[in-house]
Design a protein around this motif. Structure first.
Motif, mmCIF file in Angstrom:
data_model
loop_
_atom_site.group_PDB
_atom_site.id
_atom_site.type_symbol
_atom_site.label_atom_id
_atom_site.label_comp_id
_atom_site.label_asym_id
_atom_site.label_seq_id
_atom_site.Cartn_x
_atom_site.Cartn_y
_atom_site.Cartn_z
ATOM 1 N N SER A 198 9.906 14.606 -6.247
ATOM 2 C CA SER A 198 10.596 14.552 -4.953
ATOM 3 C C SER A 198 12.095 14.696 -5.145
ATOM 4 O O SER A 198 12.645 14.197 -6.126
ATOM 5 C CB SER A 198 10.343 13.206 -4.262
ATOM 6 O OG SER A 198 9.003 13.094 -3.903
ATOM 7 N N ALA A 199 12.734 15.354 -4.177
ATOM 8 C CA ALA A 199 14.189 15.496 -4.102
ATOM 9 C C ALA A 199 14.763 16.496 -5.113
ATOM 10 O O ALA A 199 15.965 16.696 -5.186
ATOM 11 C CB ALA A 199 14.906 14.144 -4.249
ATOM 12 N N MET A 200 13.872 17.152 -5.882
ATOM 13 C CA MET A 200 14.348 18.178 -6.824
ATOM 14 C C MET A 200 14.611 19.477 -6.051
ATOM 15 O O MET A 200 13.856 19.808 -5.139
ATOM 16 C CB MET A 200 13.242 18.417 -7.873
ATOM 17 C CG MET A 200 13.480 19.586 -8.783
ATOM 18 S SD MET A 200 12.079 19.817 -9.911
ATOM 19 C CE MET A 200 12.424 18.584 -11.121
ATOM 20 N N ALA A 215 1.029 19.325 -10.030
ATOM 21 C CA ALA A 215 2.374 19.880 -10.283
ATOM 22 C C ALA A 215 3.223 18.931 -11.124
ATOM 23 O O ALA A 215 4.238 19.324 -11.676
ATOM 24 C CB ALA A 215 3.073 20.167 -8.951
ATOM 25 N N ARG A 216 2.810 17.683 -11.218
ATOM 26 C CA ARG A 216 3.688 16.686 -11.859
ATOM 27 C C ARG A 216 3.865 16.867 -13.368
ATOM 28 O O ARG A 216 4.965 16.621 -13.876
ATOM 29 C CB ARG A 216 3.236 15.271 -11.490
ATOM 30 C CG ARG A 216 3.373 15.085 -9.970
ATOM 31 C CD ARG A 216 3.274 13.674 -9.485
ATOM 32 N NE ARG A 216 3.311 13.714 -8.008
ATOM 33 C CZ ARG A 216 3.497 12.676 -7.224
ATOM 34 N NH1 ARG A 216 3.673 11.489 -7.748
ATOM 35 N NH2 ARG A 216 3.516 12.807 -5.917
ATOM 36 N N PRO A 217 2.818 17.309 -14.091
ATOM 37 C CA PRO A 217 3.037 17.518 -15.532
ATOM 38 C C PRO A 217 4.135 18.541 -15.826
ATOM 39 O O PRO A 217 4.698 18.552 -16.925
ATOM 40 C CB PRO A 217 1.679 18.019 -16.038
ATOM 41 C CG PRO A 217 0.689 17.543 -15.035
ATOM 42 C CD PRO A 217 1.413 17.525 -13.720
ATOM 43 N N ILE A 252 0.857 -1.193 0.000
ATOM 44 C CA ILE A 252 0.000 0.000 0.000
ATOM 45 C C ILE A 252 0.889 1.237 0.000
ATOM 46 O O ILE A 252 1.854 1.308 0.774
ATOM 47 C CB ILE A 252 -0.877 0.057 1.277
ATOM 48 C CG1 ILE A 252 -1.726 -1.203 1.407
ATOM 49 C CG2 ILE A 252 -1.697 1.345 1.328
ATOM 50 C CD1 ILE A 252 -3.101 -1.127 0.839
ATOM 51 N N ASP A 253 0.583 2.181 -0.861
ATOM 52 C CA ASP A 253 1.352 3.430 -0.933
ATOM 53 C C ASP A 253 0.384 4.595 -1.141
ATOM 54 O O ASP A 253 -0.400 4.593 -2.084
ATOM 55 C CB ASP A 253 2.351 3.342 -2.094
ATOM 56 C CG ASP A 253 3.315 4.509 -2.119
ATOM 57 O OD1 ASP A 253 4.529 4.270 -2.055
ATOM 58 O OD2 ASP A 253 2.852 5.664 -2.215
ATOM 59 N N MET A 254 0.444 5.564 -0.235
ATOM 60 C CA MET A 254 -0.473 6.707 -0.329
ATOM 61 C C MET A 254 -0.108 7.574 -1.538
ATOM 62 O O MET A 254 1.054 7.665 -1.918
ATOM 63 C CB MET A 254 -0.400 7.552 0.945
ATOM 64 C CG MET A 254 -0.731 6.792 2.217
ATOM 65 S SD MET A 254 -2.440 6.215 2.258
ATOM 66 C CE MET A 254 -3.317 7.768 2.439
ATOM 67 N N ASP A 255 -1.115 8.232 -2.107
ATOM 68 C CA ASP A 255 -0.899 9.054 -3.302
ATOM 69 C C ASP A 255 -0.469 10.468 -2.899
ATOM 70 O O ASP A 255 -1.144 11.109 -2.093
ATOM 71 C CB ASP A 255 -2.182 9.118 -4.133
ATOM 72 C CG ASP A 255 -2.636 7.727 -4.551
ATOM 73 O OD1 ASP A 255 -1.767 6.898 -4.905
ATOM 74 O OD2 ASP A 255 -3.851 7.454 -4.509
ATOM 75 N N ALA A 256 0.635 10.917 -3.477
ATOM 76 C CA ALA A 256 1.159 12.283 -3.229
ATOM 77 C C ALA A 256 1.041 12.647 -1.752
ATOM 78 O O ALA A 256 0.525 13.704 -1.400
ATOM 79 C CB ALA A 256 0.420 13.300 -4.101
HETATM 80 N N1 DCP Z 1 9.342 12.048 0.597
HETATM 81 C C1 DCP Z 1 10.370 12.932 0.900
HETATM 82 N N2 DCP Z 1 11.513 12.954 0.143
HETATM 83 C C2 DCP Z 1 11.647 12.088 -0.916
HETATM 84 C C3 DCP Z 1 10.623 11.180 -1.226
HETATM 85 C C4 DCP Z 1 9.474 11.187 -0.445
HETATM 86 O O1 DCP Z 1 10.246 13.695 1.855
HETATM 87 N N3 DCP Z 1 12.757 12.123 -1.652
HETATM 88 C C5 DCP Z 1 8.116 12.079 1.413
HETATM 89 C C6 DCP Z 1 7.062 12.942 0.794
HETATM 90 C C7 DCP Z 1 6.063 11.999 0.216
HETATM 91 C C8 DCP Z 1 6.211 10.766 1.075
HETATM 92 O O2 DCP Z 1 7.560 10.762 1.522
HETATM 93 O O3 DCP Z 1 4.751 12.511 0.238
HETATM 94 C C9 DCP Z 1 5.898 9.471 0.351
HETATM 95 O O4 DCP Z 1 6.789 9.271 -0.722
HETATM 96 P P1 DCP Z 1 6.335 8.657 -2.100
HETATM 97 O O5 DCP Z 1 7.564 8.322 -2.844
HETATM 98 O O6 DCP Z 1 5.336 7.562 -1.862
HETATM 99 O O7 DCP Z 1 5.650 9.876 -2.866
HETATM 100 P P2 DCP Z 1 4.186 10.451 -2.766
HETATM 101 O O8 DCP Z 1 3.334 9.655 -1.836
HETATM 102 O O9 DCP Z 1 4.276 11.900 -2.454
HETATM 103 O O10 DCP Z 1 3.669 10.327 -4.260
HETATM 104 P P3 DCP Z 1 3.167 8.999 -5.027
HETATM 105 O O11 DCP Z 1 1.731 9.221 -5.305
HETATM 106 O O12 DCP Z 1 3.980 8.953 -6.275
HETATM 107 O O13 DCP Z 1 3.423 7.840 -4.104
#
Ligand code: DCP
Ligand code: MG
Length: 356
Positions: free
Chosen positions: A55-57, A48-50, A7-11
């Motif tokens: 992450s990490a940018m 924002a993704r388009p 399970i992975d939450m969205d954004a």
């Molecule tokens: N996170 C962070 N730094 C990163 C990667 C992630 O602080 N380099 C944090 C912010 C994210 C959370 O961890 O919200 C979960 O990471 P995910 O990779 O699952 O990314 P998201 O849940 O934001 O998006 P996605 O819908 O692609 O899973």
């Protein structure tokens, strides 16, 4: 054959902010960093993704890509709360839950009884309940091992549910680009491409010996996952009794200050791992291997769990004082945290009733 759900939450962070602040909804939202700081983006909303933001940018780059984006600071306390809410939901289906971060976990539901043991229907219900309780969407991947379940959860994001059945695995892996393999980082992907391995099919064509020659110990892992084989168990935080990190030095080190510096970094790493697993530890153990391979440990158990505010420099120094670090060179240092208390156990009964 096991049944694993990932399970992975969205954004995640961004979705929580859009939930709590309606003015951010349907807009490019960036959590972490600010346009003119040196910070980095923790995550961004799907709007924002388009623009190519991820992450990490560096935040300054994200700003150039999308000057209209809204930047907000992360609120970790809130994310931790939500994380506990989703873990409590998961706990209704299995004890075998392995959190990877606040927004992500593996579940082994092989022996779960709900829905006659259908992992797909269990995943669907978990998603529905997460939505009801947190107003947030999650994506789920279902398969017979961790490797495939994790890849599957990413395939239909957001709000996805993707199943990879055993008889689909080999065909699926064949077409999978090498950088999508979990456990293959950028550098390894680059190396694989230079060897002519572009995707799972390319990986399947290499012998075990070849892969071991190029990738050492990881060779066997790559060989197996190319064939859909991944026997890593789901390890619940309940079953881990200690967490250790250690480092062997290229050259032996000597003296308290050099040692303390290393130990502080190891302590921070170990604490980070413990926190990610929603655990709290009360015992700190320092391990020292001298140049002649003689090994000693020193530990102390505190009344309170250690956290980022624990005056650990003094504690580590106290432990070091009873060793021979000033006179004997050291080849390895380690820190172990143990005597765990589980954060989840401390939830009052009245709150858990909400989910019955
Ligand atoms: N996170 C962070 N730094 C990163 C990667 C992630 O602080 N380099 C944090 C912010 C994210 C959370 O961890 O919200 C979960 O990471 P995910 O990779 O699952 O990314 P998201 O849940 O934001 O998006 P996605 O819908 O692609 O899973
Ligand atoms: Mg996520």
């Amino acid at each position: 054959m096991r049944k694993i759900i990932h399970i992975d939450m969205d954004a995640f962070y961004a979705a929580v902010e859009q939930r709590d602040f309606p003015e951010y909804r349907n807009k490019p939202l960036i959590v972490g960093g600010s346009p003119f700081s040196r910070g980095v983006v923790a995550t961004c909303s799907y709007e924002a993704r388009p623009f190519g933001i991820h992450s990490a940018m560096p935040a300054s780059r994200a700003y150039r890509l999308c000057p209209d984006a809204i930047f907000v600071k992360p609120r970790f306390d809130v994310y931790r709360e939500v994380s506990l809410e989703i873990r409590r939901i998961m706990a209704d289906y299995t004890d075998l839950i392995e959190p990877l971060s606040l927004d992500e976990a593996y579940l082994d539901v092989s022996t779960s009884t709900q829905y006659a043991g259908s992992a797909t229907l269990i995943a669907k219900e978990i998603k529905t309940r997460i939505k009801q309780v947190t107003q947030l969407t999650a994506s789920a991947g279902v398969s017979y091992n961790k490797f495939l379940a994790k890849i599957a959860s990413d395939l239909d994001k957001p709000d996805g549910l993707h199943v990879i059945k055993p008889n689909q695995a080999i065909v699926f892996i064949k077409q999978l680009p090498i950088h999508k393999f979990h456990g293959v980082g950028n550098a390894t992907a680059q190396k694989m491409r230079s060897l002519g391995i572009q995707n799972g099919k390319g990986l399947q064509q290499r012998s075990l010996i070849e892969l071991q020659q190029h990738f050492g110990k990881s060779g066997l892992y790559y060989y197996n996952i190319a064939r859909g084989i991944d026997n890593r168990p789901v390890i619940s935080h309940r079953s881990s009794r200690s967490i250790s990190v250690e480092t062997t030095f290229a050259q032996d080190i000597i003296g308290a200050s050099a040692m303390l510096n290393e130990l502080q970094q190891l302590f921070a790493k170990a604490l980070n791992k413990v926190t990610t697993k929603e655990l709290k530890a009360r015992t700190v153990t320092v391990k020292i291997k001298y140049h002649d391979f003689v090994q000693i440990t020193r530990s102390r158990t505190l009344n309170q769990p250690v956290n980022a505010e624990t005056p650990h420099t003094g504690l580590l120094m106290d432990l070091l004082k009873t060793t021979e670090i000033d006179t004997r060179a050291v080849r390895l240092l380690g820190v172990t945290l143990s005597s765990f208390e589980e954060t989840l156990i401390q939830i009052p009964v009245a709150q858990t009733d909400l989910f019955n």
